[in-house]
Scaffold this motif. Structure first.
Motif, PDB file in Angstrom:
ATOM      1  N   THR A 184      25.741   2.930  11.317  1.00  0.00           N
ATOM      2  CA  THR A 184      24.535   2.667  10.519  1.00  0.00           C
ATOM      3  C   THR A 184      23.242   2.946  11.277  1.00  0.00           C
ATOM      4  N   TYR A 185      23.308   3.255  12.574  1.00  0.00           N
ATOM      5  CA  TYR A 185      22.109   3.497  13.376  1.00  0.00           C
ATOM      6  C   TYR A 185      21.800   4.994  13.512  1.00  0.00           C
ATOM      7  N   GLY A 186      22.391   5.833  12.662  1.00  0.00           N
ATOM      8  CA  GLY A 186      22.266   7.274  12.841  1.00  0.00           C
ATOM      9  C   GLY A 186      20.838   7.781  12.878  1.00  0.00           C
ATOM     10  N   ALA A 187      20.022   7.422  11.878  1.00  0.00           N
ATOM     11  CA  ALA A 187      18.646   7.922  11.831  1.00  0.00           C
ATOM     12  C   ALA A 187      17.832   7.377  12.992  1.00  0.00           C
ATOM     13  N   TYR A 188      17.997   6.102  13.273  1.00  0.00           N
ATOM     14  CA  TYR A 188      17.242   5.477  14.362  1.00  0.00           C
ATOM     15  C   TYR A 188      17.634   6.079  15.708  1.00  0.00           C
ATOM     16  N   SER A 189      18.948   6.197  15.966  1.00  0.00           N
ATOM     17  CA  SER A 189      19.405   6.757  17.236  1.00  0.00           C
ATOM     18  C   SER A 189      18.966   8.204  17.404  1.00  0.00           C
ATOM     19  N   ALA A 190      19.061   8.982  16.329  1.00  0.00           N
ATOM     20  CA  ALA A 190      18.647  10.384  16.410  1.00  0.00           C
ATOM     21  C   ALA A 190      17.163  10.488  16.746  1.00  0.00           C
ATOM     22  N   LYS A 236      15.364   8.391  18.420  1.00  0.00           N
ATOM     23  CA  LYS A 236      15.128   7.992  19.802  1.00  0.00           C
ATOM     24  C   LYS A 236      15.708   8.998  20.796  1.00  0.00           C
ATOM     25  N   GLY A 237      16.730   9.744  20.385  1.00  0.00           N
ATOM     26  CA  GLY A 237      17.197  10.845  21.221  1.00  0.00           C
ATOM     27  C   GLY A 237      16.105  11.880  21.425  1.00  0.00           C
ATOM     28  N   GLU A 238      15.326  12.150  20.391  1.00  0.00           N
ATOM     29  CA  GLU A 238      14.192  13.068  20.528  1.00  0.00           C
ATOM     30  C   GLU A 238      13.139  12.496  21.470  1.00  0.00           C
ATOM     31  N   VAL A 239      12.908  11.187  21.391  1.00  0.00           N
ATOM     32  CA  VAL A 239      11.948  10.555  22.296  1.00  0.00           C
ATOM     33  C   VAL A 239      12.383  10.741  23.746  1.00  0.00           C
ATOM     34  N   GLU A 240      13.660  10.540  24.023  1.00  0.00           N
ATOM     35  CA  GLU A 240      14.151  10.706  25.392  1.00  0.00           C
ATOM     36  C   GLU A 240      13.961  12.138  25.869  1.00  0.00           C
ATOM     37  N   ALA A 241      14.272  13.105  25.032  1.00  0.00           N
ATOM     38  CA  ALA A 241      14.119  14.509  25.429  1.00  0.00           C
ATOM     39  C   ALA A 241      12.663  14.830  25.742  1.00  0.00           C
ATOM     40  N   LEU A 242      11.751  14.398  24.875  1.00  0.00           N
ATOM     41  CA  LEU A 242      10.335  14.648  25.109  1.00  0.00           C
ATOM     42  C   LEU A 242       9.872  13.987  26.396  1.00  0.00           C
ATOM     43  N   THR A 243      10.314  12.773  26.644  1.00  0.00           N
ATOM     44  CA  THR A 243       9.904  12.032  27.830  1.00  0.00           C
ATOM     45  C   THR A 243      10.275  12.790  29.100  1.00  0.00           C
ATOM     46  N   LEU A 244      11.493  13.269  29.174  1.00  0.00           N
ATOM     47  CA  LEU A 244      11.956  13.950  30.386  1.00  0.00           C
ATOM     48  C   LEU A 244      11.234  15.284  30.594  1.00  0.00           C
ATOM     49  N   VAL A 245      10.970  15.991  29.503  1.00  0.00           N
ATOM     50  CA  VAL A 245      10.235  17.250  29.615  1.00  0.00           C
ATOM     51  C   VAL A 245       8.800  17.000  30.063  1.00  0.00           C
ATOM     52  N   LEU A 246       8.151  16.012  29.463  1.00  0.00           N
ATOM     53  CA  LEU A 246       6.750  15.756  29.773  1.00  0.00           C
ATOM     54  C   LEU A 246       6.572  15.323  31.226  1.00  0.00           C
ATOM     55  N   ALA A 247       7.526  14.590  31.759  1.00  0.00           N
ATOM     56  CA  ALA A 247       7.432  14.191  33.166  1.00  0.00           C
ATOM     57  C   ALA A 247       7.339  15.413  34.066  1.00  0.00           C
ATOM     58  N   ARG A 248       8.012  16.472  33.694  1.00  0.00           N
ATOM     59  CA  ARG A 248       7.997  17.696  34.501  1.00  0.00           C
ATOM     60  C   ARG A 248       6.753  18.533  34.209  1.00  0.00           C
ATOM     61  N   GLU A 249       6.280  18.486  32.976  1.00  0.00           N
ATOM     62  CA  GLU A 249       5.077  19.242  32.636  1.00  0.00           C
ATOM     63  C   GLU A 249       3.831  18.694  33.330  1.00  0.00           C
ATOM     64  N   LEU A 250       3.849  17.422  33.698  1.00  0.00           N
ATOM     65  CA  LEU A 250       2.686  16.810  34.335  1.00  0.00           C
ATOM     66  C   LEU A 250       2.744  16.880  35.861  1.00  0.00           C
ATOM     67  N   ARG A 251       3.606  17.714  36.381  1.00  0.00           N
ATOM     68  CA  ARG A 251       3.672  17.940  37.822  1.00  0.00           C
ATOM     69  C   ARG A 251       2.271  18.209  38.387  1.00  0.00           C
ATOM     70  N   GLY A 252       1.977  17.592  39.530  1.00  0.00           N
ATOM     71  CA  GLY A 252       0.717  17.826  40.202  1.00  0.00           C
ATOM     72  C   GLY A 252      -0.399  16.884  39.812  1.00  0.00           C
ATOM     73  N   ARG A 253      -0.170  16.022  38.810  1.00  0.00           N
ATOM     74  CA  ARG A 253      -1.228  15.111  38.367  1.00  0.00           C
ATOM     75  C   ARG A 253      -0.970  13.659  38.774  1.00  0.00           C
ATOM     76  N   ASN A 254       0.150  13.410  39.443  1.00  0.00           N
ATOM     77  CA  ASN A 254       0.478  12.058  39.902  1.00  0.00           C
ATOM     78  C   ASN A 254       0.562  11.075  38.737  1.00  0.00           C
ATOM     79  N   ILE A 255       1.149  11.532  37.642  1.00  0.00           N
ATOM     80  CA  ILE A 255       1.355  10.716  36.442  1.00  0.00           C
ATOM     81  C   ILE A 255       2.845  10.625  36.172  1.00  0.00           C
ATOM     82  N   THR A 256       3.332   9.415  35.941  1.00  0.00           N
ATOM     83  CA  THR A 256       4.744   9.228  35.637  1.00  0.00           C
ATOM     84  C   THR A 256       4.958   9.113  34.134  1.00  0.00           C
TER      85      THR A 256
END
Length: 249
Positions: free
Chosen positions: A153-159, A161-181
């Motif tokens: 029953t958590y399909g829509a919610y889990s899906a 949040k899976g997108e949130v996790e993917a964006l989070t990990l990509v953005l951490a790398r895109e902000l290289r050099g700015r000392n932002i986590t």
């Protein structure tokens, strides 16, 4: 907290700051000396109460309404932080939406509403944070441990949040050099309205018994994790999903 430290402290925006985990995070960041912008969607009274509690403790806070799926309103939210407090150091995107149903029975309108709040809003807030955060800052997004647990029953919610996790990990790398986590917190079952609404006592008790610690998480538990990621002590944690769930598997 010394008044001088208050005056020279850092600034945080907390979306979904009027209740639940977001509201607890507002108080926890205030305790660490942050000035806080309490972002809220509709419940002005609760948001203003949160800001008043900060002021009563000697801190600084302002409640600002914004539909965080709309880029103009998010830009205005960040602009208010700049006007009120001089800039933004930490963004905590705690706003969220959940609707539970088997995939075969889920109305697409409900699925779209979940994605608007959890995916579009996260992207809009994260994009503005990437443009605005000062050096040494932090962005904390919210996922869920259900992404790995695969509860029915958590399909829509889990899906979403899976997108949130993917964006989070990509953005951490895109902000290289700015000392932002950039990190995501992924709570397990937590005694907040988002989790408790619509569940009977038997379901809540069953889920509370699953972690080895044999209880539900609390908003305070999750706010402590957020505060660590927002603090200098947590700055070496970057590009991670922190599963704050008492060991549930």
């Amino acid at each position: 907290m010394a008044s001088q430290e208050r005056k020279g402290g850092r600034v945080a925006i907390v979306t979904g700051g009027s209740r639940g985990i977001g509201r607890e995070t507002v108080g926890r960041l205030d305790a660490d000396g942050f000035a806080v912008v309490v972002g809220y969607a509709g419940n002005r009274e609760l948001a203003e109460n949160a800001a008043r509690e900060v002021a009563a403790n000697g801190g600084r806070a302002v409640a600002v309404q914004a539909d965080i799926a709309e880029e103009e309103q998010v830009a205005a939210l960040f602009a208010e932080a700049e006007t009120a407090f001089g800039g933004v150091d930490v963004v905590v995107n705690a706003a969220g939406r959940m609707h539970l149903a088997p995939a075969a029975e889920l109305e697409l309108a409900e699925r779209d509403a979940v994605l608007r709040t959890n995916v579009r809003s996260t992207f809009v807030v994260a994009r503005q944070a990437a443009r605005t955060l000062r050096e040494g800052g932090a962005l904390v997004t919210f996922s869920t441990s259900v992404v790995g647990l695969a509860f029915p029953t958590y399909g829509a919610y889990s899906a979403s949040k899976g997108e949130v996790e993917a964006l989070t990990l990509v953005l951490a790398r895109e902000l290289r050099g700015r000392n932002i986590t950039v990190d995501a917190v992924a709570p397990g079952p937590t005694a907040a309205d988002l989790f408790l609404d619509g569940k009977d006592e038997e379901t809540v008790a069953r889920l509370a018994a699953q972690p080895p610690l044999e209880r539900l998480g609390t908003p305070e538990d999750i706010a402590e994790v957020v505060a660590f990621l927002a603090a200098p002590a947590g700055h070496w944690v970057n590009g991670q999903v922190v599963r704050a769930n008492g060991g549930i598997v």
